[in-house]
Write a protein that holds these residues in place. Structure first.
Motif, PDB file in Angstrom:
ATOM      1  N   LEU A 240      27.913  35.583  48.399  1.00 35.56           N
ATOM      2  CA  LEU A 240      26.685  35.540  48.766  1.00 35.56           C
ATOM      3  C   LEU A 240      25.801  35.285  47.572  1.00 35.56           C
ATOM      4  N   CYS A 241      24.794  34.133  47.768  1.00 35.50           N
ATOM      5  CA  CYS A 241      23.851  33.724  46.781  1.00 35.50           C
ATOM      6  C   CYS A 241      22.575  34.129  46.929  1.00 35.50           C
ATOM      7  N   THR A 242      21.947  34.753  45.838  1.00 37.66           N
ATOM      8  CA  THR A 242      20.650  35.286  45.868  1.00 37.66           C
ATOM      9  C   THR A 242      19.640  34.748  44.741  1.00 37.66           C
ATOM     10  N   SER A 243      18.504  34.801  44.751  1.00 37.15           N
ATOM     11  CA  SER A 243      17.582  34.380  44.068  1.00 37.15           C
ATOM     12  C   SER A 243      17.198  35.277  42.887  1.00 37.15           C
TER      13      SER A 243
ATOM     14  N   ILE B 293      32.178  27.435  37.572  1.00 40.83           N
ATOM     15  CA  ILE B 293      32.889  28.703  37.093  1.00 40.83           C
ATOM     16  C   ILE B 293      31.962  29.717  36.367  1.00 40.83           C
ATOM     17  N   GLY B 294      32.132  30.924  36.701  1.00 36.68           N
ATOM     18  CA  GLY B 294      31.042  32.021  36.141  1.00 36.68           C
ATOM     19  C   GLY B 294      31.590  33.428  36.465  1.00 36.68           C
ATOM     20  N   THR B 295      30.689  34.264  36.323  1.00 37.96           N
ATOM     21  CA  THR B 295      30.991  35.787  36.757  1.00 37.96           C
ATOM     22  C   THR B 295      30.184  35.993  37.794  1.00 37.96           C
ATOM     23  N   SER B 296      30.446  37.140  38.471  1.00 35.70           N
ATOM     24  CA  SER B 296      29.883  37.654  39.661  1.00 35.70           C
ATOM     25  C   SER B 296      29.997  39.145  39.966  1.00 35.70           C
ATOM     26  N   GLY B 297      29.329  39.671  40.785  1.00 36.19           N
ATOM     27  CA  GLY B 297      29.552  41.059  41.172  1.00 36.19           C
ATOM     28  C   GLY B 297      30.434  40.898  42.489  1.00 36.19           C
ATOM     29  N   GLY B 298      31.591  41.852  42.511  1.00 34.30           N
ATOM     30  CA  GLY B 298      32.377  41.714  43.505  1.00 34.30           C
ATOM     31  C   GLY B 298      32.012  42.840  44.769  1.00 34.30           C
ATOM     32  N   ILE B 299      32.480  42.535  45.755  1.00 37.31           N
ATOM     33  CA  ILE B 299      32.307  43.472  47.073  1.00 37.31           C
ATOM     34  C   ILE B 299      33.652  43.910  47.636  1.00 37.31           C
ATOM     35  N   GLY B 300      34.112  45.108  47.518  1.00 39.44           N
ATOM     36  CA  GLY B 300      35.194  45.433  48.188  1.00 39.44           C
ATOM     37  C   GLY B 300      36.526  44.920  47.419  1.00 39.44           C
ATOM     38  N   VAL B 301      36.290  44.394  46.224  1.00 38.96           N
ATOM     39  CA  VAL B 301      37.414  43.847  45.427  1.00 38.96           C
ATOM     40  C   VAL B 301      37.581  44.408  43.996  1.00 38.96           C
TER      41      VAL B 301
ATOM     42  N   THR C 111      38.812  40.444  39.805  1.00 42.99           N
ATOM     43  CA  THR C 111      39.560  39.322  40.929  1.00 42.99           C
ATOM     44  C   THR C 111      38.781  38.105  40.735  1.00 42.99           C
ATOM     45  N   VAL C 112      39.312  36.906  40.812  1.00 41.77           N
ATOM     46  CA  VAL C 112      38.675  35.580  40.861  1.00 41.77           C
ATOM     47  C   VAL C 112      38.501  35.008  42.295  1.00 41.77           C
ATOM     48  N   VAL C 113      37.406  34.946  42.622  1.00 45.33           N
ATOM     49  CA  VAL C 113      36.867  34.580  44.081  1.00 45.33           C
ATOM     50  C   VAL C 113      36.605  33.198  44.173  1.00 45.33           C
ATOM     51  N   VAL C 114      37.360  32.332  44.810  1.00 50.16           N
ATOM     52  CA  VAL C 114      37.284  30.920  45.208  1.00 50.16           C
ATOM     53  C   VAL C 114      36.189  30.925  46.478  1.00 50.16           C
ATOM     54  N   THR C 115      35.176  30.205  46.329  1.00 50.84           N
ATOM     55  CA  THR C 115      34.327  30.274  47.504  1.00 50.84           C
ATOM     56  C   THR C 115      34.456  29.190  48.356  1.00 50.84           C
ATOM     57  N   LYS C 116      34.580  29.750  49.817  1.00 56.54           N
ATOM     58  CA  LYS C 116      34.981  28.810  50.648  1.00 56.54           C
ATOM     59  C   LYS C 116      33.782  28.167  51.607  1.00 56.54           C
ATOM     60  N   VAL C 117      32.591  29.410  51.504  1.00 55.91           N
ATOM     61  CA  VAL C 117      31.380  29.047  52.092  1.00 55.91           C
ATOM     62  C   VAL C 117      30.243  30.026  51.125  1.00 55.91           C
ATOM     63  N   SER C 118      29.093  29.286  50.732  1.00 61.00           N
ATOM     64  CA  SER C 118      28.212  30.159  50.165  1.00 61.00           C
ATOM     65  C   SER C 118      27.099  30.579  51.237  1.00 61.00           C
ATOM     66  N   VAL C 119      26.704  31.820  51.073  1.00 63.48           N
ATOM     67  CA  VAL C 119      25.759  32.231  52.330  1.00 63.48           C
ATOM     68  C   VAL C 119      24.531  32.909  51.793  1.00 63.48           C
ATOM     69  N   ASP C 120      23.365  32.987  52.785  1.00 59.05           N
ATOM     70  CA  ASP C 120      22.196  33.471  52.110  1.00 59.05           C
ATOM     71  C   ASP C 120      22.129  35.033  52.401  1.00 59.05           C
TER      72      ASP C 120
ATOM     73  N   VAL D 281      32.043  38.320  53.035  1.00 60.24           N
ATOM     74  CA  VAL D 281      31.284  38.208  51.523  1.00 60.24           C
ATOM     75  C   VAL D 281      32.376  38.996  50.680  1.00 60.24           C
ATOM     76  N   ARG D 282      32.763  38.527  49.519  1.00 60.91           N
ATOM     77  CA  ARG D 282      33.724  39.049  48.518  1.00 60.91           C
ATOM     78  C   ARG D 282      32.954  39.064  47.238  1.00 60.91           C
ATOM     79  N   ASN D 283      31.858  38.390  46.944  1.00 58.97           N
ATOM     80  CA  ASN D 283      31.147  38.340  45.708  1.00 58.97           C
ATOM     81  C   ASN D 283      29.556  37.870  45.647  1.00 58.97           C
ATOM     82  N   ILE D 284      28.950  38.252  44.695  1.00 58.98           N
ATOM     83  CA  ILE D 284      27.581  37.715  44.568  1.00 58.98           C
ATOM     84  C   ILE D 284      27.141  37.102  43.377  1.00 58.98           C
ATOM     85  N   GLU D 285      26.496  36.140  43.369  1.00 57.04           N
ATOM     86  CA  GLU D 285      25.979  35.415  42.258  1.00 57.04           C
ATOM     87  C   GLU D 285      24.786  34.629  42.746  1.00 57.04           C
TER      88      GLU D 285
END
Length: 311
Positions: free
Chosen positions: A209-212, A140-148, A152-161, A245-249
């Motif tokens: 979207l997962c970034t480093s 659980i955590g916080t994130s930046g949204g994209i177009g939401v 809004t709570v985003v439940v991740t179906k897949v993490s992408v690079d 993609v709907r959020n970034i963390e």
């Protein structure tokens, strides 16, 4: 992938040497396994007695947030009061914090892929040494949204690079190994049902979207360095939105990869603090942000309570 009626988290384990969660043959040859960053060990602690009943693990970046989650769950499950001072099991190390309330374990993981990766290695070994079965893991955590909308709570179906590919790449002794990052669909659907029952905030299913990196890696314009234009940023974020993609963390990819490698059922539940298509800096008040940050724990808490009350 269709949702099966079979419990996606059902996995039988017997002893650390035969645990399905780990796939390291060298663990069975060790006289002692020291979980250094937890300040726990197989000789110094009775891990089965301490953790054998764990069925739910919730991990998040900050130590105070995970203590707050443990206190929230304590009252939600009727095990105590939300103001109870639950002890930090990892109090003798400053790396991570760990709190246990009944069958629920709450652990902080710090920020970024390297930090959560260390924590997950030791968590997975801990679950095996404790002979836990049927464990479900949440981030659980916080994130930046994209177009939401913010909140809004985003439940991740897949993490992408960063190229929107559904895998986590790891450099192992100079070789790049890729692991899939699709998360448990049945668990995600159950959380969407819980959100409808709560009827307190919007919850959606989306790609994460997962970034480093927090700044350039997320196409921000407010870091110390920026070698791209505002137009470049908007084109990239719009491309991410079009890719689903709907959020970034900064942790979901390795979390998903290690859930898949271990066979643990897991998902990522993050609230959005802003819409990155509208700006880079968070402007909401502390009160609003505090309420936003409670939303993932309410959603996960609803799921845990439903399962806990069936026992």
């Amino acid at each position: 992938m269709a949702c099966s009626n079979k419990d996606p988290c059902k996995k039988e384990t017997t002893c650390p040497e035969k645990c399905d969660y780990v796939s390291n043959p060298y663990l069975a040859t060790m006289k002692e396994d020291i979980l250094y960053h937890f300040d726990l060990g197989t000789k110094t602690h009775d891990l089965h007695a301490m953790f054998g009943d764990v069925k739910f693990v919730c991990v998040g970046g900050s130590a105070w947030r995970m203590k707050a989650f443990a206190q929230y769950i304590n009252e939600l499950l009727g095990l105590g009061c939300s103001k109870d001072d639950i002890p930090n099991i990892c109090a003798h190390t400053d790396r991570f914090s760990m709190y246990k309330v009944g069958p629920v374990l709450a652990i902080s993981h710090g920020m970024g892929i390297p930090s959560i990766s260390i924590m997950l290695h030791e968590l997975i070994k801990l679950l095996c040494h404790a002979r836990c079965t049927g464990v479900v893991v949440f981030r659980i955590g916080t994130s930046g949204g994209i177009g939401v909308q913010p909140g809004t709570v985003v439940v991740t179906k897949v993490s992408v690079d960063a190229c929107f590919k559904p895998h986590f790449e790891q450099n192992v002794m100079g070789m790049i190994v890729a692991y899939p990052t699709v998360l448990n669909e049945c668990l995600a659907q159950e959380l969407l049902k819980c959100s409808k029952e709560l009827n307190q905030f919007e919850t959606i299913l989306g790609c994460t979207l997962c970034t480093s990196d927090f700044y350039e890696g997320q196409a921000r314009l407010d870091g110390a360095f920026c070698n791209y234009t505002a137009e470049d940023k908007m084109m990239y974020l719009q491309s991410a939105y079009e890719a689903g993609v709907r959020n970034i963390e900064m942790e979901s990819s390795v979390f998903a990869a290690m859930c898949n490698r271990s066979g643990l059922a897991g998902t990522v539940v993050c609230v959005t603090l802003l819409d990155r298509l509208q700006g880079d800096q968070i402007s909401s008040s502390h009160e609003v942000l505090g309420e936003y940050q409670e939303r993932p724990q309410k959603l996960v808490g609803c799921y845990i309570k439903k399962i806990f009350c069936k026992k």
